[in-house]
Design a protein around this motif. Structure first.
Motif, PDB file in Angstrom:
ATOM      1  N   LEU A  72       0.821  -1.210   0.000  1.00  0.00           N
ATOM      2  CA  LEU A  72       0.000   0.000   0.000  1.00  0.00           C
ATOM      3  C   LEU A  72       0.857   1.264   0.000  1.00  0.00           C
ATOM      4  CD1 LEU A  72      -2.936  -0.948   2.416  1.00  0.00           C
ATOM      5  CD2 LEU A  72      -3.034  -0.619  -0.062  1.00  0.00           C
ATOM      6  N   ALA A  73       1.945   1.251   0.781  1.00  0.00           N
ATOM      7  CA  ALA A  73       2.837   2.420   0.820  1.00  0.00           C
ATOM      8  C   ALA A  73       3.491   2.636  -0.543  1.00  0.00           C
ATOM      9  CB  ALA A  73       3.897   2.237   1.899  1.00  0.00           C
ATOM     10  N   MET A  74       3.892   1.563  -1.194  1.00  0.00           N
ATOM     11  CA  MET A  74       4.502   1.691  -2.524  1.00  0.00           C
ATOM     12  C   MET A  74       3.486   2.200  -3.539  1.00  0.00           C
ATOM     13  SD  MET A  74       7.052  -1.549  -2.839  1.00  0.00           S
ATOM     14  CE  MET A  74       6.716  -2.643  -1.496  1.00  0.00           C
ATOM     15  N   SER A  75       2.266   1.712  -3.448  1.00  0.00           N
ATOM     16  CA  SER A  75       1.214   2.165  -4.359  1.00  0.00           C
ATOM     17  C   SER A  75       0.909   3.643  -4.146  1.00  0.00           C
ATOM     18  CB  SER A  75      -0.059   1.339  -4.153  1.00  0.00           C
ATOM     19  OG  SER A  75       0.196  -0.026  -4.392  1.00  0.00           O
ATOM     20  N   LEU A  81       3.447  10.371  -7.069  1.00  0.00           N
ATOM     21  CA  LEU A  81       4.320  10.796  -8.167  1.00  0.00           C
ATOM     22  C   LEU A  81       3.528  11.133  -9.423  1.00  0.00           C
ATOM     23  CD1 LEU A  81       7.396   8.427  -7.871  1.00  0.00           C
ATOM     24  CD2 LEU A  81       7.364  10.903  -7.619  1.00  0.00           C
ATOM     25  N   VAL A  82       2.502  10.355  -9.709  1.00  0.00           N
ATOM     26  CA  VAL A  82       1.651  10.632 -10.873  1.00  0.00           C
ATOM     27  C   VAL A  82       0.992  12.000 -10.704  1.00  0.00           C
ATOM     28  CG1 VAL A  82      -0.458   9.936 -12.072  1.00  0.00           C
ATOM     29  CG2 VAL A  82       1.276   8.226 -11.504  1.00  0.00           C
ATOM     30  N   TRP A  89       5.455  11.296 -17.508  1.00  0.00           N
ATOM     31  CA  TRP A  89       5.204   9.935 -17.051  1.00  0.00           C
ATOM     32  C   TRP A  89       6.476   9.171 -16.704  1.00  0.00           C
ATOM     33  CZ3 TRP A  89       7.715   6.355 -19.961  1.00  0.00           C
ATOM     34  CH2 TRP A  89       8.145   6.769 -21.220  1.00  0.00           C
ATOM     35  N   ARG A  90       7.653   9.715 -17.020  1.00  0.00           N
ATOM     36  CA  ARG A  90       8.898   8.944 -16.865  1.00  0.00           C
ATOM     37  C   ARG A  90       9.210   8.581 -15.416  1.00  0.00           C
ATOM     38  NH1 ARG A  90      12.230  12.938 -20.570  1.00  0.00           N
ATOM     39  NH2 ARG A  90      10.933  14.271 -19.272  1.00  0.00           N
ATOM     40  N   TRP A  91       9.232   9.556 -14.485  1.00  0.00           N
ATOM     41  CA  TRP A  91       9.553   9.241 -13.089  1.00  0.00           C
ATOM     42  C   TRP A  91       8.537   8.280 -12.477  1.00  0.00           C
ATOM     43  CZ3 TRP A  91      14.024   9.304 -11.112  1.00  0.00           C
ATOM     44  CH2 TRP A  91      14.956  10.244 -11.470  1.00  0.00           C
ATOM     45  N   PRO A  92       7.238   8.524 -12.652  1.00  0.00           N
ATOM     46  CA  PRO A  92       6.286   7.548 -12.102  1.00  0.00           C
ATOM     47  C   PRO A  92       6.455   6.151 -12.707  1.00  0.00           C
ATOM     48  CG  PRO A  92       5.162   9.598 -12.592  1.00  0.00           C
ATOM     49  CD  PRO A  92       6.552   9.718 -13.147  1.00  0.00           C
ATOM     50  N   ALA A  93       6.750   6.067 -14.000  1.00  0.00           N
ATOM     51  CA  ALA A  93       6.903   4.760 -14.639  1.00  0.00           C
ATOM     52  C   ALA A  93       8.140   4.018 -14.122  1.00  0.00           C
ATOM     53  CB  ALA A  93       6.982   4.923 -16.155  1.00  0.00           C
ATOM     54  N   VAL A  94       9.250   4.724 -14.022  1.00  0.00           N
ATOM     55  CA  VAL A  94      10.476   4.098 -13.511  1.00  0.00           C
ATOM     56  C   VAL A  94      10.286   3.662 -12.065  1.00  0.00           C
ATOM     57  CG1 VAL A  94      12.895   4.543 -12.888  1.00  0.00           C
ATOM     58  CG2 VAL A  94      12.020   5.277 -15.116  1.00  0.00           C
ATOM     59  N   THR A  95       9.707   4.546 -11.266  1.00  0.00           N
ATOM     60  CA  THR A  95       9.458   4.223  -9.861  1.00  0.00           C
ATOM     61  C   THR A  95       8.508   3.044  -9.730  1.00  0.00           C
ATOM     62  OG1 THR A  95       9.810   6.533  -9.267  1.00  0.00           O
ATOM     63  CG2 THR A  95       8.675   5.154  -7.646  1.00  0.00           C
ATOM     64  N   ALA A  96       7.433   3.044 -10.516  1.00  0.00           N
ATOM     65  CA  ALA A  96       6.469   1.936 -10.467  1.00  0.00           C
ATOM     66  C   ALA A  96       7.147   0.623 -10.839  1.00  0.00           C
ATOM     67  CB  ALA A  96       5.296   2.216 -11.401  1.00  0.00           C
ATOM     68  N   LEU A  98      10.375  -0.235 -10.517  1.00  0.00           N
ATOM     69  CA  LEU A  98      11.256  -0.660  -9.432  1.00  0.00           C
ATOM     70  C   LEU A  98      10.463  -1.153  -8.222  1.00  0.00           C
ATOM     71  CD1 LEU A  98      13.950   2.161  -9.615  1.00  0.00           C
ATOM     72  CD2 LEU A  98      14.226  -0.235 -10.267  1.00  0.00           C
ATOM     73  N   LEU A  99       9.429  -0.419  -7.867  1.00  0.00           N
ATOM     74  CA  LEU A  99       8.630  -0.818  -6.711  1.00  0.00           C
ATOM     75  C   LEU A  99       7.840  -2.099  -6.979  1.00  0.00           C
ATOM     76  CD1 LEU A  99       7.390   2.588  -5.263  1.00  0.00           C
ATOM     77  CD2 LEU A  99       9.277   1.138  -4.496  1.00  0.00           C
ATOM     78  N   ALA A 100       7.483  -2.349  -8.221  1.00  0.00           N
ATOM     79  CA  ALA A 100       6.804  -3.605  -8.562  1.00  0.00           C
ATOM     80  C   ALA A 100       7.721  -4.799  -8.303  1.00  0.00           C
ATOM     81  CB  ALA A 100       6.334  -3.586 -10.010  1.00  0.00           C
ATOM     82  N   VAL A 101       8.989  -4.646  -8.628  1.00  0.00           N
ATOM     83  CA  VAL A 101       9.951  -5.723  -8.365  1.00  0.00           C
ATOM     84  C   VAL A 101      10.092  -5.956  -6.862  1.00  0.00           C
ATOM     85  CG1 VAL A 101      12.381  -6.381  -8.568  1.00  0.00           C
ATOM     86  CG2 VAL A 101      11.201  -5.373 -10.523  1.00  0.00           C
ATOM     87  N   VAL A 102      10.215  -4.877  -6.102  1.00  0.00           N
ATOM     88  CA  VAL A 102      10.331  -4.988  -4.648  1.00  0.00           C
ATOM     89  C   VAL A 102       9.058  -5.595  -4.057  1.00  0.00           C
ATOM     90  CG1 VAL A 102      10.595  -3.681  -2.494  1.00  0.00           C
ATOM     91  CG2 VAL A 102      11.975  -3.095  -4.494  1.00  0.00           C
ATOM     92  N   ALA A 103       7.900  -5.142  -4.524  1.00  0.00           N
ATOM     93  CA  ALA A 103       6.623  -5.669  -4.027  1.00  0.00           C
ATOM     94  C   ALA A 103       6.499  -7.160  -4.331  1.00  0.00           C
ATOM     95  CB  ALA A 103       5.457  -4.897  -4.630  1.00  0.00           C
ATOM     96  N   ALA A 104       6.907  -7.575  -5.513  1.00  0.00           N
ATOM     97  CA  ALA A 104       6.850  -8.996  -5.875  1.00  0.00           C
ATOM     98  C   ALA A 104       7.737  -9.814  -4.941  1.00  0.00           C
ATOM     99  CB  ALA A 104       7.268  -9.188  -7.327  1.00  0.00           C
TER     100      ALA A 104
END
Length: 121
Positions: A72-75, A81-82, A89-96, A98-104
């Motif tokens: 939830l914090a990552m989301s 950021l959005v 869209w670049r910073w939110p996309a890159v962050t999303a 990276l955080l998707a990998v960490v969340a997984a």
């Protein structure tokens, strides 16, 4: 110093929604294990924080509540950021990404020590 800062952030994370307290407590225990046996044992045996720290140390277990709070914090971070970056869209996309990998990685850790004994865990 890192241990004290992370302990403070970890305690704040228990109270404040969106701040992952468990991660900071684990870093604090690690830092204290190399600098202060007294504070290391205090966190390791603490009635409120100790069980989570011991479970991680012994079995690499992340409780379901901690997993939910972290995702939830990552989301929320990506959503903020959005909103802040608007059309860029670049910073939110890159962050999303990276955080998707960490969340997984977080979600795929066992939720309790008993899960380790089950087949396929």
């Amino acid at each position: 110093m890192l241990g004290f800062v992370c302990t403070g952030l970890g305690i704040a994370g228990i109270v404040l929604p969106g701040l992952p307290g468990t991660v900071f407590l684990l870093v604090a225990v690690w830092a204290f294990s190399r600098s202060s046996e007294r504070f290391h044992l205090w966190l390791y045996e603490h009635p409120r924080f100790g069980r989570t720290v011991r479970d991680w140390h012994a079995h690499r277990v992340i409780p379901v509540r901690a997993k939910i709070a972290a995702v939830l914090a990552m989301s929320a971070t990506v959503a903020a950021l959005v909103l802040v970056h608007g059309n860029d869209w670049r910073w939110p996309a890159v962050t999303a990404g990276l955080l998707a990998v960490v969340a997984a990685w977080i979600v795929t850790r066992p939720s309790r020590a008993a899960d380790l004994a089950s087949p396929g865990a």
